[in-house]
Design a protein around this motif. Structure first.
Motif, PDB file in Angstrom:
ATOM      1  N   ILE A 102       0.871  -1.172   0.000  1.00 34.49           N
ATOM      2  CA  ILE A 102       0.000   0.000   0.000  1.00 34.49           C
ATOM      3  C   ILE A 102       0.909   1.224   0.000  1.00 34.49           C
ATOM      4  O   ILE A 102       1.892   1.278   0.741  1.00 34.49           O
ATOM      5  CB  ILE A 102      -0.969   0.005   1.196  1.00 34.49           C
ATOM      6  CG1 ILE A 102      -1.964   1.170   1.073  1.00 34.49           C
ATOM      7  CG2 ILE A 102      -0.241   0.025   2.536  1.00 34.49           C
ATOM      8  CD1 ILE A 102      -3.110   1.120   2.067  1.00 34.49           C
ATOM      9  N   HIS A 103       0.602   2.195  -0.862  1.00 33.72           N
ATOM     10  CA  HIS A 103       1.538   3.302  -1.072  1.00 33.72           C
ATOM     11  C   HIS A 103       1.507   4.315   0.073  1.00 33.72           C
ATOM     12  O   HIS A 103       2.541   4.811   0.513  1.00 33.72           O
ATOM     13  CB  HIS A 103       1.213   3.997  -2.394  1.00 33.72           C
ATOM     14  CG  HIS A 103       2.383   4.688  -3.003  1.00 33.72           C
ATOM     15  ND1 HIS A 103       2.591   4.779  -4.360  1.00 33.72           N
ATOM     16  CD2 HIS A 103       3.437   5.327  -2.457  1.00 33.72           C
ATOM     17  CE1 HIS A 103       3.701   5.439  -4.609  1.00 33.72           C
ATOM     18  NE2 HIS A 103       4.229   5.790  -3.465  1.00 33.72           N
ATOM     19  N   TRP A 104       0.299   4.641   0.534  1.00 35.12           N
ATOM     20  CA  TRP A 104       0.125   5.562   1.653  1.00 35.12           C
ATOM     21  C   TRP A 104      -1.077   5.106   2.465  1.00 35.12           C
ATOM     22  O   TRP A 104      -1.993   4.500   1.912  1.00 35.12           O
ATOM     23  CB  TRP A 104      -0.123   6.996   1.169  1.00 35.12           C
ATOM     24  CG  TRP A 104       1.117   7.710   0.737  1.00 35.12           C
ATOM     25  CD1 TRP A 104       1.610   7.776  -0.537  1.00 35.12           C
ATOM     26  CD2 TRP A 104       2.015   8.469   1.555  1.00 35.12           C
ATOM     27  NE1 TRP A 104       2.764   8.523  -0.562  1.00 35.12           N
ATOM     28  CE2 TRP A 104       3.034   8.955   0.706  1.00 35.12           C
ATOM     29  CE3 TRP A 104       2.048   8.773   2.919  1.00 35.12           C
ATOM     30  CZ2 TRP A 104       4.086   9.735   1.191  1.00 35.12           C
ATOM     31  CZ3 TRP A 104       3.096   9.552   3.396  1.00 35.12           C
ATOM     32  CH2 TRP A 104       4.098  10.030   2.536  1.00 35.12           C
ATOM     33  N   PRO A 105      -1.119   5.399   3.746  1.00 28.68           N
ATOM     34  CA  PRO A 105      -2.327   5.103   4.519  1.00 28.68           C
ATOM     35  C   PRO A 105      -3.542   5.822   3.923  1.00 28.68           C
ATOM     36  O   PRO A 105      -3.416   6.937   3.413  1.00 28.68           O
ATOM     37  CB  PRO A 105      -1.987   5.663   5.916  1.00 28.68           C
ATOM     38  CG  PRO A 105      -0.504   5.686   5.976  1.00 28.68           C
ATOM     39  CD  PRO A 105      -0.048   5.989   4.581  1.00 28.68           C
ATOM     40  N   ASP A 106      -4.685   5.170   3.984  1.00 26.56           N
ATOM     41  CA  ASP A 106      -5.953   5.727   3.496  1.00 26.56           C
ATOM     42  C   ASP A 106      -6.931   5.740   4.665  1.00 26.56           C
ATOM     43  O   ASP A 106      -7.417   4.691   5.076  1.00 26.56           O
ATOM     44  CB  ASP A 106      -6.480   4.868   2.333  1.00 26.56           C
ATOM     45  CG  ASP A 106      -7.950   5.122   2.023  1.00 26.56           C
ATOM     46  OD1 ASP A 106      -8.427   6.234   2.322  1.00 26.56           O
ATOM     47  OD2 ASP A 106      -8.602   4.219   1.474  1.00 26.56           O
ATOM     48  N   SER A 107      -7.213   6.919   5.183  1.00 25.33           N
ATOM     49  CA  SER A 107      -8.051   7.006   6.384  1.00 25.33           C
ATOM     50  C   SER A 107      -9.513   6.690   6.099  1.00 25.33           C
ATOM     51  O   SER A 107     -10.294   6.468   7.028  1.00 25.33           O
ATOM     52  CB  SER A 107      -7.945   8.414   7.000  1.00 25.33           C
ATOM     53  OG  SER A 107      -8.577   9.378   6.160  1.00 25.33           O
ATOM     54  N   THR A 108      -9.906   6.665   4.821  1.00 24.13           N
ATOM     55  CA  THR A 108     -11.309   6.431   4.483  1.00 24.13           C
ATOM     56  C   THR A 108     -11.640   4.940   4.334  1.00 24.13           C
ATOM     57  O   THR A 108     -12.809   4.579   4.194  1.00 24.13           O
ATOM     58  CB  THR A 108     -11.689   7.157   3.182  1.00 24.13           C
ATOM     59  OG1 THR A 108     -11.049   6.514   2.057  1.00 24.13           O
ATOM     60  CG2 THR A 108     -11.267   8.614   3.224  1.00 24.13           C
ATOM     61  N   THR A 109     -10.633   4.095   4.326  1.00 23.32           N
ATOM     62  CA  THR A 109     -10.836   2.647   4.174  1.00 23.32           C
ATOM     63  C   THR A 109     -10.230   1.927   5.373  1.00 23.32           C
ATOM     64  O   THR A 109      -9.076   2.186   5.726  1.00 23.32           O
ATOM     65  CB  THR A 109     -10.163   2.124   2.882  1.00 23.32           C
ATOM     66  OG1 THR A 109     -10.649   2.854   1.756  1.00 23.32           O
ATOM     67  CG2 THR A 109     -10.431   0.643   2.692  1.00 23.32           C
ATOM     68  N   PRO A 110     -10.959   1.039   6.013  1.00 15.76           N
ATOM     69  CA  PRO A 110     -10.384   0.285   7.129  1.00 15.76           C
ATOM     70  C   PRO A 110      -9.148  -0.488   6.675  1.00 15.76           C
ATOM     71  O   PRO A 110      -9.135  -1.076   5.579  1.00 15.76           O
ATOM     72  CB  PRO A 110     -11.510  -0.667   7.536  1.00 15.76           C
ATOM     73  CG  PRO A 110     -12.765  -0.031   7.023  1.00 15.76           C
ATOM     74  CD  PRO A 110     -12.377   0.682   5.766  1.00 15.76           C
ATOM     75  N   ILE A 111      -8.134  -0.491   7.507  1.00 14.76           N
ATOM     76  CA  ILE A 111      -6.925  -1.253   7.194  1.00 14.76           C
ATOM     77  C   ILE A 111      -7.277  -2.714   6.945  1.00 14.76           C
ATOM     78  O   ILE A 111      -6.699  -3.366   6.062  1.00 14.76           O
ATOM     79  CB  ILE A 111      -5.888  -1.108   8.329  1.00 14.76           C
ATOM     80  CG1 ILE A 111      -5.273   0.301   8.299  1.00 14.76           C
ATOM     81  CG2 ILE A 111      -4.790  -2.167   8.216  1.00 14.76           C
ATOM     82  CD1 ILE A 111      -4.308   0.589   9.436  1.00 14.76           C
ATOM     83  N   ALA A 112      -8.257  -3.223   7.688  1.00 15.74           N
ATOM     84  CA  ALA A 112      -8.672  -4.619   7.528  1.00 15.74           C
ATOM     85  C   ALA A 112      -9.108  -4.898   6.094  1.00 15.74           C
ATOM     86  O   ALA A 112      -8.753  -5.941   5.508  1.00 15.74           O
ATOM     87  CB  ALA A 112      -9.817  -4.947   8.491  1.00 15.74           C
ATOM     88  N   GLU A 113      -9.873  -3.998   5.495  1.00 14.54           N
ATOM     89  CA  GLU A 113     -10.357  -4.210   4.122  1.00 14.54           C
ATOM     90  C   GLU A 113      -9.196  -4.252   3.133  1.00 14.54           C
ATOM     91  O   GLU A 113      -9.133  -5.136   2.263  1.00 14.54           O
ATOM     92  CB  GLU A 113     -11.325  -3.091   3.726  1.00 14.54           C
ATOM     93  CG  GLU A 113     -11.844  -3.210   2.292  1.00 14.54           C
ATOM     94  CD  GLU A 113     -12.792  -2.091   1.903  1.00 14.54           C
ATOM     95  OE1 GLU A 113     -12.931  -1.822   0.695  1.00 14.54           O
ATOM     96  OE2 GLU A 113     -13.398  -1.472   2.813  1.00 14.54           O
ATOM     97  N   SER A 114      -8.263  -3.328   3.280  1.00 16.01           N
ATOM     98  CA  SER A 114      -7.116  -3.283   2.362  1.00 16.01           C
ATOM     99  C   SER A 114      -6.247  -4.524   2.500  1.00 16.01           C
ATOM    100  O   SER A 114      -5.866  -5.158   1.502  1.00 16.01           O
ATOM    101  CB  SER A 114      -6.283  -2.023   2.632  1.00 16.01           C
ATOM    102  OG  SER A 114      -7.041  -0.850   2.474  1.00 16.01           O
ATOM    103  N   MET A 115      -5.930  -4.891   3.734  1.00 19.15           N
ATOM    104  CA  MET A 115      -5.032  -6.019   3.963  1.00 19.15           C
ATOM    105  C   MET A 115      -5.692  -7.356   3.638  1.00 19.15           C
ATOM    106  O   MET A 115      -5.042  -8.275   3.117  1.00 19.15           O
ATOM    107  CB  MET A 115      -4.514  -6.006   5.403  1.00 19.15           C
ATOM    108  CG  MET A 115      -3.662  -4.788   5.733  1.00 19.15           C
ATOM    109  SD  MET A 115      -2.205  -4.583   4.669  1.00 19.15           S
ATOM    110  CE  MET A 115      -2.469  -2.926   4.031  1.00 19.15           C
ATOM    111  N   ASP A 116      -6.990  -7.490   3.929  1.00 15.24           N
ATOM    112  CA  ASP A 116      -7.708  -8.714   3.550  1.00 15.24           C
ATOM    113  C   ASP A 116      -7.693  -8.907   2.039  1.00 15.24           C
ATOM    114  O   ASP A 116      -7.602 -10.044   1.542  1.00 15.24           O
ATOM    115  CB  ASP A 116      -9.155  -8.652   4.047  1.00 15.24           C
ATOM    116  CG  ASP A 116      -9.301  -9.001   5.529  1.00 15.24           C
ATOM    117  OD1 ASP A 116      -8.362  -9.607   6.084  1.00 15.24           O
ATOM    118  OD2 ASP A 116     -10.347  -8.661   6.112  1.00 15.24           O
TER     119      ASP A 116
END
Length: 331
Positions: A139-153
């Motif tokens: 992931i290039h930068w943290p995205d505060s609008t999307t839960p980390i769980a969704e991105s990592m899953d």
């Protein structure tokens, strides 16, 4: 060349990794595509088997150049590291900043890492790179609008599908790393780190060491500042993002060059350039696994790669660090 294991994976990367941001031209005042391809291939000939790129670099250009450069090379001998989560073609997520593409057209950059977006980005990256899997997907930068769980899953799903081998993150702090590791086995955190930008030493370095994560240091030469080639009065090309950064103010250039002059005798003794000495010092720091170094042409790429061959004693590393502690830049 020296190779180091990334996290707890079986992925080994060259300690000097080719950073392909500048190769994509974007925000660096343009680039010659053929020169960028030659730079990557020249790096490979010197043992640089790892390439770090991203879709945002030239809005696909850097990945296309990387794909062209590795064509014909044994795929299992190259480690492709790319990213997701910065969109120039979708107004969603955290607004990042205004910019221009390589044709000078205005674009808005958003940090967005929702599931559908990641899946699409992965397919686009595979196509541009000309491969059927990515060694390290970050992931290039943290995205505060999307839960980390969704991105990592989502990345975990891509790993199961064989499209991605390992998961990494970029620009994550220790708290974000702790959260992300609940959903996918992370191997690395790619963060800015240089002689004049050492903020990660306080929290992120200890966290990564304690939890077996690798740190991929980007901009170890601070985008040219630490090469010794940038003198007061330096004029940047149109579109070069460095023009407005405080590091490159006249007084800071003077102070940095005075510091580098103190290192010159040691570089001379090692038959090395100042840039090579800086790169070697960087990869000798606790927790730093590899350094990502950019190059615009083959000559630069070869010189960067040769930094891995320099040997520094503990006393020499301490000398450099002691001189560095005296350097104060104005923000």
């Amino acid at each position: 060349m020296e190779y180091r294991q990334l996290g707890q994976s079986d992925l080994k990367a060259s300690v000097v990794t080719f950073g392909a941001w500048a190769a994509g031209g974007w925000m660096w005042g343009g680039t010659e595509r053929k020169d960028a391809v030659r730079a990557i291939r020249a790096s490979y000939d010197e043992g640089v088997t790892s390439i770090d790129t991203a879709p945002i670099y030239g809005q696909g250009t850097s990945e296309e150049i990387t794909g062209e450069a590795i064509k014909g090379l044994p795929r299992d001998k190259v480690q492709i590291m790319t990213k997701f989560g910065m969109r120039w073609d979708l107004a969603k997520g955290d607004f990042g900043f205004h910019s221009q593409d390589n044709q000078g057209r205005d674009i808005d950059i958003y940090k967005y890492a929702g599931k559908a977006s990641i899946i699409r980005e992965c397919e686009d990256s595979l196509r541009r790179l000309g491969t059927d899997y990515i060694d390290l997907y970050q992931i290039h930068w943290p995205d505060s609008t999307t839960p980390i769980a969704e991105s990592m899953d989502t990345v975990a799903e891509l790993i199961k599908q064989g499209k991605v081998r390992y998961a990494g993150v970029c620009n994550y702090n220790a708290e974000q790393l702790e959260e992300a590791r609940k959903y996918v086995p992370l191997v690395s955190d790619q963060v800015p780190y240089s002689m004049v930008k050492r903020g990660i030493e306080e929290k992120e370095v200890p966290y990564c060491i304690e939890n077996g994560l690798s740190i991929l240091a980007y901009s170890p030469l601070e985008r040219g500042l630490l090469t010794g080639k940038m003198k007061p009065g330096h004029q940047f090309a149109p579109g070069d993002h460095r023009a407005g950064i405080y590091f490159y103010r006249e007084e800071n250039l003077k102070r940095t060059n005075a510091f580098l002059e103190k290192l010159y005798p040691l570089a001379l003794d090692k038959n090395a350039s100042l840039s090579q000495l800086v790169i070697r010092w960087t990869i000798e720091q606790p927790g730093i696994t590899i350094a990502l170094v950019g190059a615009r042409n083959a000559e630069q790429a070869v010189q960067n790669a040769k930094a891995a061959n320099i040997l520094l004693t503990p006393e020499e590393i301490s000398f450099i660090s002691a001189e560095l502690d005296k350097l104060v830049l104005e923000k």
